[in-house]
Every structure is written in C-alpha cells, then in structure tokens.
Design a protein around this motif. Sequence first.
Motif, PDB file in Angstrom:
ATOM      1  N   ASP A  65       0.863  -1.238   0.084  1.00  0.00           N
ATOM      2  CA  ASP A  65       0.058   0.043   0.036  1.00  0.00           C
ATOM      3  C   ASP A  65       0.848   1.090   0.018  1.00  0.00           C
ATOM      4  O   ASP A  65       0.405   2.148  -0.592  1.00  0.00           O
ATOM      5  CB  ASP A  65      -1.040  -0.051   1.243  1.00  0.00           C
ATOM      6  N   ALA A  66       1.892   1.178   0.752  1.00  0.00           N
ATOM      7  CA  ALA A  66       2.899   2.430   0.631  1.00  0.00           C
ATOM      8  C   ALA A  66       3.465   2.548  -0.510  1.00  0.00           C
ATOM      9  O   ALA A  66       3.624   3.701  -1.011  1.00  0.00           O
ATOM     10  CB  ALA A  66       3.934   2.303   1.849  1.00  0.00           C
ATOM     11  N   TYR A  67       3.666   1.594  -1.239  1.00  0.00           N
ATOM     12  CA  TYR A  67       4.658   1.567  -2.697  1.00  0.00           C
ATOM     13  C   TYR A  67       3.367   2.218  -3.514  1.00  0.00           C
ATOM     14  O   TYR A  67       3.836   3.049  -4.290  1.00  0.00           O
ATOM     15  CB  TYR A  67       5.063   0.180  -3.053  1.00  0.00           C
ATOM     16  N   ALA A  68       2.352   1.534  -3.299  1.00  0.00           N
ATOM     17  CA  ALA A  68       1.238   2.285  -4.367  1.00  0.00           C
ATOM     18  C   ALA A  68       0.950   3.856  -4.132  1.00  0.00           C
ATOM     19  O   ALA A  68       0.876   4.347  -5.216  1.00  0.00           O
ATOM     20  CB  ALA A  68      -0.118   1.534  -4.105  1.00  0.00           C
ATOM     21  N   ALA A  69       1.123   4.162  -2.840  1.00  0.00           N
ATOM     22  CA  ALA A  69       0.987   5.844  -2.837  1.00  0.00           C
ATOM     23  C   ALA A  69       2.075   6.394  -3.294  1.00  0.00           C
ATOM     24  O   ALA A  69       1.826   7.639  -3.991  1.00  0.00           O
ATOM     25  CB  ALA A  69       0.808   5.984  -1.415  1.00  0.00           C
ATOM     26  N   ALA A  83       7.941   5.801 -12.314  1.00  0.00           N
ATOM     27  CA  ALA A  83       6.764   4.964 -11.666  1.00  0.00           C
ATOM     28  C   ALA A  83       6.663   3.842 -12.107  1.00  0.00           C
ATOM     29  O   ALA A  83       6.268   2.818 -11.424  1.00  0.00           O
ATOM     30  CB  ALA A  83       5.742   6.089 -11.759  1.00  0.00           C
ATOM     31  N   LYS A  84       6.871   3.665 -13.670  1.00  0.00           N
ATOM     32  CA  LYS A  84       6.702   2.385 -14.195  1.00  0.00           C
ATOM     33  C   LYS A  84       7.689   1.459 -13.692  1.00  0.00           C
ATOM     34  O   LYS A  84       7.346  -0.023 -13.596  1.00  0.00           O
ATOM     35  CB  LYS A  84       6.962   2.773 -15.675  1.00  0.00           C
ATOM     36  N   ALA A  85       9.200   1.911 -13.411  1.00  0.00           N
ATOM     37  CA  ALA A  85       9.977   1.067 -12.893  1.00  0.00           C
ATOM     38  C   ALA A  85       9.741   0.390 -11.688  1.00  0.00           C
ATOM     39  O   ALA A  85      10.010  -0.697 -11.316  1.00  0.00           O
ATOM     40  CB  ALA A  85      11.337   1.711 -13.145  1.00  0.00           C
ATOM     41  N   LEU A  86       9.301   1.278 -10.840  1.00  0.00           N
ATOM     42  CA  LEU A  86       9.131   0.888  -9.461  1.00  0.00           C
ATOM     43  C   LEU A  86       7.749  -0.069  -9.492  1.00  0.00           C
ATOM     44  O   LEU A  86       7.597  -1.138  -8.597  1.00  0.00           O
ATOM     45  CB  LEU A  86       8.768   2.083  -8.489  1.00  0.00           C
ATOM     46  N   LEU A  87       6.972   0.189 -10.189  1.00  0.00           N
ATOM     47  CA  LEU A  87       5.654  -0.683 -10.182  1.00  0.00           C
ATOM     48  C   LEU A  87       6.140  -2.169 -10.871  1.00  0.00           C
ATOM     49  O   LEU A  87       5.465  -3.157  -9.867  1.00  0.00           O
ATOM     50  CB  LEU A  87       4.645  -0.317 -11.581  1.00  0.00           C
ATOM     51  N   LEU A 101      -2.010  -3.943  -6.619  1.00  0.00           N
ATOM     52  CA  LEU A 101      -1.631  -2.617  -7.540  1.00  0.00           C
ATOM     53  C   LEU A 101      -2.147  -2.643  -8.787  1.00  0.00           C
ATOM     54  O   LEU A 101      -1.615  -2.162  -9.803  1.00  0.00           O
ATOM     55  CB  LEU A 101      -0.212  -2.739  -7.580  1.00  0.00           C
ATOM     56  N   ALA A 102      -3.424  -3.341  -8.958  1.00  0.00           N
ATOM     57  CA  ALA A 102      -4.293  -3.287 -10.152  1.00  0.00           C
ATOM     58  C   ALA A 102      -4.664  -2.056 -10.786  1.00  0.00           C
ATOM     59  O   ALA A 102      -4.282  -1.430 -11.848  1.00  0.00           O
ATOM     60  CB  ALA A 102      -5.441  -4.099 -10.052  1.00  0.00           C
ATOM     61  N   ASP A 103      -5.041  -1.028  -9.798  1.00  0.00           N
ATOM     62  CA  ASP A 103      -5.702   0.065 -10.222  1.00  0.00           C
ATOM     63  C   ASP A 103      -4.385   1.035 -10.406  1.00  0.00           C
ATOM     64  O   ASP A 103      -4.357   2.028 -11.389  1.00  0.00           O
ATOM     65  CB  ASP A 103      -6.335   0.929  -9.165  1.00  0.00           C
ATOM     66  N   VAL A 104      -3.031   0.792  -9.717  1.00  0.00           N
ATOM     67  CA  VAL A 104      -2.170   1.631  -9.928  1.00  0.00           C
ATOM     68  C   VAL A 104      -1.376   1.188 -11.369  1.00  0.00           C
ATOM     69  O   VAL A 104      -0.874   2.326 -11.827  1.00  0.00           O
ATOM     70  CB  VAL A 104      -1.148   1.459  -8.773  1.00  0.00           C
ATOM     71  N   GLY A 105      -1.568   0.243 -11.630  1.00  0.00           N
ATOM     72  CA  GLY A 105      -0.930  -0.276 -13.004  1.00  0.00           C
ATOM     73  C   GLY A 105      -1.884   0.410 -14.037  1.00  0.00           C
ATOM     74  O   GLY A 105      -0.960   0.893 -15.135  1.00  0.00           O
ATOM     75  N   VAL A 106      -2.938   0.627 -13.686  1.00  0.00           N
ATOM     76  CA  VAL A 106      -3.954   1.248 -14.805  1.00  0.00           C
ATOM     77  C   VAL A 106      -3.491   2.595 -14.812  1.00  0.00           C
ATOM     78  O   VAL A 106      -3.439   3.170 -15.958  1.00  0.00           O
ATOM     79  CB  VAL A 106      -5.286   1.125 -14.575  1.00  0.00           C
ATOM     80  N   LEU A 107      -3.324   3.271 -14.086  1.00  0.00           N
ATOM     81  CA  LEU A 107      -2.801   4.590 -13.702  1.00  0.00           C
ATOM     82  C   LEU A 107      -1.386   4.963 -14.531  1.00  0.00           C
ATOM     83  O   LEU A 107      -1.062   5.818 -15.195  1.00  0.00           O
ATOM     84  CB  LEU A 107      -2.826   5.160 -12.342  1.00  0.00           C
ATOM     85  N   VAL A 108      -0.616   4.115 -14.167  1.00  0.00           N
ATOM     86  CA  VAL A 108       0.740   3.976 -14.801  1.00  0.00           C
ATOM     87  C   VAL A 108       0.732   3.846 -16.224  1.00  0.00           C
ATOM     88  O   VAL A 108       1.303   4.535 -17.226  1.00  0.00           O
ATOM     89  CB  VAL A 108       1.817   3.122 -14.197  1.00  0.00           C
ATOM     90  N   SER A 109      -0.067   3.025 -16.819  1.00  0.00           N
ATOM     91  CA  SER A 109      -0.258   2.762 -18.571  1.00  0.00           C
ATOM     92  C   SER A 109      -0.813   4.143 -18.767  1.00  0.00           C
ATOM     93  O   SER A 109      -0.528   4.425 -19.821  1.00  0.00           O
ATOM     94  CB  SER A 109      -1.240   1.543 -18.475  1.00  0.00           C
TER      95      SER A 109
END
Length: 866
Positions: A65-69, A83-87, A101-109
């Motif tokens: 959760d901390a990584y996602a934020a 952001a993409k590398a850290l994901l 991290l599904a929603d975070v992945g969408v945000l990065v994309s």
Amino acid sequence: MGVKYKRETKLPRPSVHGTGASVPIPQEEDVRALLAKGKTKPAVELAREIHKRCGWPESEALLVDAYAARIRSLVKTGLKEEAKALLGLVRERYSSAAARLADVGVLVSASSGNLEELLRPLNDPALLPEIRRAIEDVIKSQVCDLSALAECRSLSADHPLRTAAAALLRAFAAVTAGPAEESALVLPEVSHRGPLASWKILVRAIAYFYQQDDEACERCLGIIDPHSAPARLIPALRTMLRTSADKRLAPAAESLVSQVCGSRVSFRRALQALDAAFETRVQEKILTEIQRAMTACDLAYPGLLERLRQHISVRALELDLPTRKVRAALGGASLKNAYFWRLYARSVESSREPIEPIICAQWEQFRRHAVAEGWFRENSPEAAALYLHMAERLLELPGELLESLSSKFAEHFSGFRAFYEDQPPVIREVEAKYKKVDYYFLSPSHLFERACTMDPHREAFEQWLNWARQECDGRAADYVAECWHRALPLNSQPLLYLMESAEKRGALNKATAFLAEAQKLDAVNPEVRRAALRLLVAQTGRHLRQSKPHLAEQDVAALEALPQAQLADRPAFVVALRWASAVMGGDAELASRFFAQIGRLLGSSAAAILLCENAGAFGGLARADFDRHVPQVSLDPPESLVRATARVCVLGDDVGVPFTIPTAWHARLWQELANAHGKLESRQVEMLGKAALRTNQKELAYAASAAGLELGADQEARFLLLRARALPEWEFERRDDCIAATVELGRRRRDMSIINEAIELRRGRRNGGFFDWLDSDDWHDFSMTTEQIHAVLQREKHARAFPKDRPARLQVPFRETVFLDDPELENDDEPSALDDTNQLVPEMGQPRGKRPKRVHRDLPGQGDLF
C-alpha cells in the motif's frame, strides 16, 4: 534489492488467547499517518523496516500500500518512467502486489499516453472488477480526445465505449454547427452510469448555451461530475454565460472563450476599468480608459458604439471634464438626440445636488427630439406625463425660491447651442426649429395646464389643484377646479371644491348650486353626503348670525331630515343649533330644555357646556347670552373632562365647525392628558390638539401629541405632525424633523392627506418671517430612512414636557445646524431646552442638559422614466 530476508530474523507471529487471530501490526498507524499527509517516501521506508522485522502477510500488504501511494505520487509529479520501473519491481518482489496494485497499474499505463495499452484489458470478459473500475475511472477523469477513443483499435468495433464516443462526436458536431434537434441530444448509446456520462451532460449544456437558455445550461453544468474531464470546461462556459470572468482562466480556456464569444469579455473588463477610473476622478486616467472602452466596444458590439459614447459623455459632464478632450477620446461627438437628453436629465436628477430649473430645460430638449424622432406625438399622453414630471420637479422648490431661481435662470440661460457642435444636420434642424426660447417649463401652472389639456385625468387635476391651493390665491384654485369640471364633467370632486370655496367666501347660493350638481352626479358618495351636511350647517350659522331665527328653524328642520345628520353625535349638534335659536329668541325655558337634552345625548354636562358655547359662537351669540342661558352646573369629575372635550371636538370637525376650548379648562385637560395612557381614541386626541391650536394653546396641543404618540404605529404620522404644529417657533430643527418623518411615513402608507398637510405646513412656515433667514439648502430635505424615522419617533415620544425656555444661542437670527454622529443625545455646553430627563431647564445658572439629535437626511433617488 533482490536479497531475501532470512526467516530467523523475523518476529514470530503472535496470536490472541491461543486462537490464532492476528494482532495489529506494530507502527501501522504511523505509516498510515505519513501516507495521509502525502509523505510517501518516509512511509515506504518505515513500512519496509516493519516488514523486515515482522515478515507477516499483513506487514507485506502494508508495504505494498505504501508503494502504491509512492507510485501515484511519482505519476502526479510527472516522473512516469520512475513510476513504471517501481511498479515492475514491486510486482516482481511481492506476491500480493498483483491484486493490490491493479488500479495503480492502470494509472501508470494511462500516464504513458498509450490509450490502446490502457483499454486492451477491457476486451477480457474475465477482467477483475477492480481493474475494470480503475480503467473506467481513468477514462472518466483523463481521456479528453473522444475521436481517439472512438477509433481505438485495441477494442472491438462494437465495444460500448467506442460506440458511445462516436455518438458523442456526432452530437458535438450537431450542437456546435447550428440549432440541434432534441433527438440529437438523447444519446442512448451513452450510459448515464458509464465513464462518458459527463460528456453527455456537457453536450446538452453546449446546446442550451447556443439556444440562449442560460438557466438550463447552468443547471447542466451543476450536475457534471467535478472529477471528470468535461469539468475542465465549466469555468469557460460560465464565463461565456456571464460575459465576465470571476477568476482568471487558464490560457486554453481564455482562447476558447475569445473564439466563441469574440471580444465580449474584453469589453466587459474595459467597462469595469472605465467605471473604476471615473471613481478616481483623475482626468488622464479617465481619458485613457475611455479610448480603451471605445476600441473594445467597436470589436465586440459595434452596434452599441454610439450608445456607449452617449453614456460616457453624460458621465464626463457630471465631472466637468474638458469637452474637447473627451470628444477626442470618444473618437467624435456623441449624438444629442432624444436618448442623450433623457439620459442627461435622469443623470442630473439622480445626483445629490439641489434641484435646479436646468433639469426642466433638459427635459424640454428631450421632448423636442422625442417628438421629432417619433417617440411620441406633440399632444400625446406621453407628452402629458413628461409635463407632469417636470411640474413635480419644480414643486420640490418652495414658491419664493422657485420664483427667484426661475428669474435668474431666464436671465442668464442662453440655450444649449454648444451641445450641437459637430452634430449631423438632422439633429441641428430640431434645435433650429425653436428659435425663441419659451420658458413655459419654469411655471408649474403652465406645465399642469398643458398636461391636463393633453391627457385629462383625476390624478393630474388633483396635483394641479393641490399646488394652486398652496401656492396661489383662491381664484387660481377655482380656475383649476373649473377646468377640471369642464374636462371631466362626471367627476364630483371639482364641484365639491368649488362648493367649499364659495362657502368660504360666503356665497352660499353658489355653493348650494355646486352641491346640487354634485348630488346629481353621485348622491351616494360619502364626500357628497358630508358636504351637504356641512353646507346646510354653514347656512344655518349664517341665518343665526343674521338674526333670522325663522330661517334658521327651517334650516334645522332640513338638517334633521338628512339621514347623515342622525349619525354618531350629530343629533346633539342639531339640538345645539336649536338651543342657539331659542336663546336668540329669548325663550329661556325652551333653551333650558334643549340644554338638558344635549346633556342626555352626550352623557356629560361638560360636553353640553362646550358644545353650546361653540354653537353659540358659531351662531353669533354674545358671551353674556351664553352665560345667562347655560345653567350653573358643576363640571364632571376630572377623569371625564378630557374625554368629554375630545368628543365635542370630534363632533365639530364632523360638521365642519372649528370648535375651540375655554382657556380655563387648560390646566385640568393638560393634567388628564398626561395620565391618559391610551384611554382615548386617536381621532379624539387629534381633534382636541387641533382645537387647542386654534387659540394658540400650544402646551395643551403638545400634551395631546404626546398622548397620541403612545397609541401605536398606525397614528404616528398624524401625531408627529401635531407635534410639529405645537412646538415653539425656535424649535425649528425638531419641527423640520417631525414634518419630514410625517411625509415619509405618509408615502409608505399611501396617505396623501397627511402628506399634503405636512408639505403645506412646511411651505407656510418657510414663507413666514422667522424662517426667512434659514439657508435654502434644506427645502428639499424630506427623505428619511427607517432608522432616521425611528430616531425621531423615539426622541419625540420621550420628550413629553413642553419646551418653554428659548435657548440663548437661538435668540439671534443665525442658524447653526449641528449634526451629531452618536445616536444617543450628546452633551453640549450651550443652553438647551431639555435636561437629562427631558424636563424643562431650570433658571440660568443651573446645570444644563442634553440637546436632541438633529437627524441628517439624504435626497431620495429618482426612478425610471418612460
């Protein structure tokens, strides 16, 4: 970074009471607090230390959760590659990261700008709901290119998103190309719960904007999701609706507003800057802003250029700016047509300067041009309304001041020739048509006569007659009433005035003829019926004074036959006339019976004595005759004397005979009035006060006004006016305040009778010797605010004692008006008529008290004309 922590370094996972239930993660609240504050980097470091010590699934979830934020923070700051590398690193290292991290992945994309990569997962029917929801949230908040969405190849051709985007594109083209049909706005392809729902509302808002349905447009803007991409257009659309920006727009929004609305916003801002410049009164700044406003108007509204030039010209005239400089800044002279002259006259009227005859000259210029331009005809009702308005403006000046100003104006006024420089021929022809100046507009009589000739109606004649009665002799008022009768022969009011005028002159035969004519027109009119009673009473009095008791008996018989003579206490007055006739005939026994009958009718011997005394004076009896035929009876107890006196005073007003009060009764009446406290009716108190004034018993009238002011708001105006009449001459400031408050209360309650009485009192006072030295700036001071009226009322209600001692500062003919800022009464070193308790000031050398506040008033505003 790929090193695994050894299991033996991790803390054992405790359980609660041996049940295996997990316990809270150490320092989890600290991590959540850092994330809430946006401190993602320290939060990640602390979560890593916690997971290093614990190694629990719960600590791993906290770390993810901390990584996602942290990843969201990097995307927000524009560090997309980081952001993409850290994901990718977090997904590789932690088993629970894929789901969390599904929603975070969408945000990065989405941050990469690759729409096809973002939307491709939507083709999978088994896509997790969390990921689908995250993709739709990104579409709702970030996708601004509907054409790219409609042509996205990663989605099937019949995918709902592509179908909805294509439908929205067609709707946009329809609403921006011209009037759109309602069917084009339905858009069934766009779900109201889908990510493009706000676009559907935006299309409707744009359609309403072009339909000029601002209310519907604003309603649509209000329901657009503020987190959606279309919400970015809301400030621009609202600016277009108001043609002004409350807040500064983004450059792209400014460009859009300019392309859609042209230069309207710039024009509005130029006008605002011009208004601000006029407030500064700095000439150079005003001239500069005039040039800018004219340029902006030429771009935005070229059709309004001349109107703007006229408005600016009038504002410049108000400030006395140099005409030639203003003309150069305007790019030419403004047209001096009817619109200009109306604007100029209204501007002068709305100023706080005293009224001058020049206003009527400006309205005359307006009339000339309005007739020439076809606004109305020369002898039309509109022209009559203008004449009435001009007369009303002149009536704000006292007669002597109006005469003086008009004389000076006619002597020095040379016309408006300077205004017609650089004017087109059609404008100059109107002015050239009137070669000789006609100063008719300086005479209220001429203005009223023109208005009533062109558009005869009752209100106009009433204004004319009221003015003639106050400012002219009786012959002029009679002439007005005769004109009224000729113009409106079915109106009984002028006949009643002519009857009253003839009665005052002693021409009772003429008065009777006028009354008979009025009775033919409107016999059931209460005013006509009352006039018949009063005229017959006047005729009876004349016959008594002529020592013709036989004719008086006939008149009394006629009075008894009148139904209106049998109302209220009127039968007692009829008997009093018979008593006077019996006294005149020397029949003491008959007179005694009549006196006893009057006492029974009125229920008071004091009332009978007062009525007989006034009826005898009305019939011309000598005081000795009265004393010889009135029985020597004791007056009623003190508590009933004031009620009996007030009742008789009302009766005298009712029958048109001005009654007076014996001076010997003054002290007892004054004492009873001081303790009345609402025991009397308002009309009784008012008539008693007026009767006291007829013999200059001002202290008694003052006490009556004090008793009347206690009765409540409905009668305050009349008793303020009675207070003004009862005040001593040197209390001119209090008198003026009372009169002004009376006029304002009369206006608010639409009581024209009290307004006319107050204005007549003011004008009568101004024409008297004591007030000749007053400065002329106070003649217009009739307007009062609610707070000022309340202040006057409170002051007069508390000032119950009659002011007897004239202050030393007023013993010379010099006016020193003092305006007190404090709402309370202030101390003053000069002698004053009132002390702290509003009692009379003792002899000189004793402590002096406070002076009542002088109420300062502003001029009323001027409403719209035509």
